[in-house]
Design a protein around this motif. Sequence first.
Motif: not given
Length: 189
Positions: A49-51, A172, A59, A56, A176
């Motif tokens: 999970a990432s911002n 998150l 993924k 994005r 995300d």
Amino acid sequence: MAALRMLWTGLVLLGLLGFLQTPAQGHESVHPNFQQDKFLGRWYSAGLASNSSWFREKKAVISMCKTVIAPSTDGGLNLTSTFLRKNQCETKIMLLQPIGLPGHYKYNSPHWGSVHTILVMETNYNEYALLFSRGTKGPGQDFRMATLYSRSATPKDKLKKKFISFSKSMGLTEEDIVFLPQPDKCIQE
């Protein structure tokens, strides 16, 4: 009045400096009594999970990788990850340098020119580990990432739920979060 304003400004700056030097405090505490030797061995990156904008964008095409964690000569960790990229198995080696308390590490990315603080937030050593990292790619480009490591390439549903909850607690969002599919090659158990 000017002295009070200077005192207030000084306190704010000290708070900011303290936050920058210890980027994961408060609710972001690492696993208590972390034992690095139990953390070594083979793991699978089951969830991310990432911002970050890179994450994005990519993924939908990222797949699970196998990571072997071994001790490094400086007391840190060598992470050797094998993953599928453009239908080829690739290997990437990362050196995590210890900083501060056990379970706190730093990684300097030569590719992105970024510095990451990586924390082992929770683990039972034989089934899963939840990691949290922060980094800066450039001015104003801070990012956060949560990772679910699993000892198995097929993590249980309860671990996936735990990871969703953990990721949200780290700021998150549902959008995300991704659970990584197993590729046909490169990660055999």
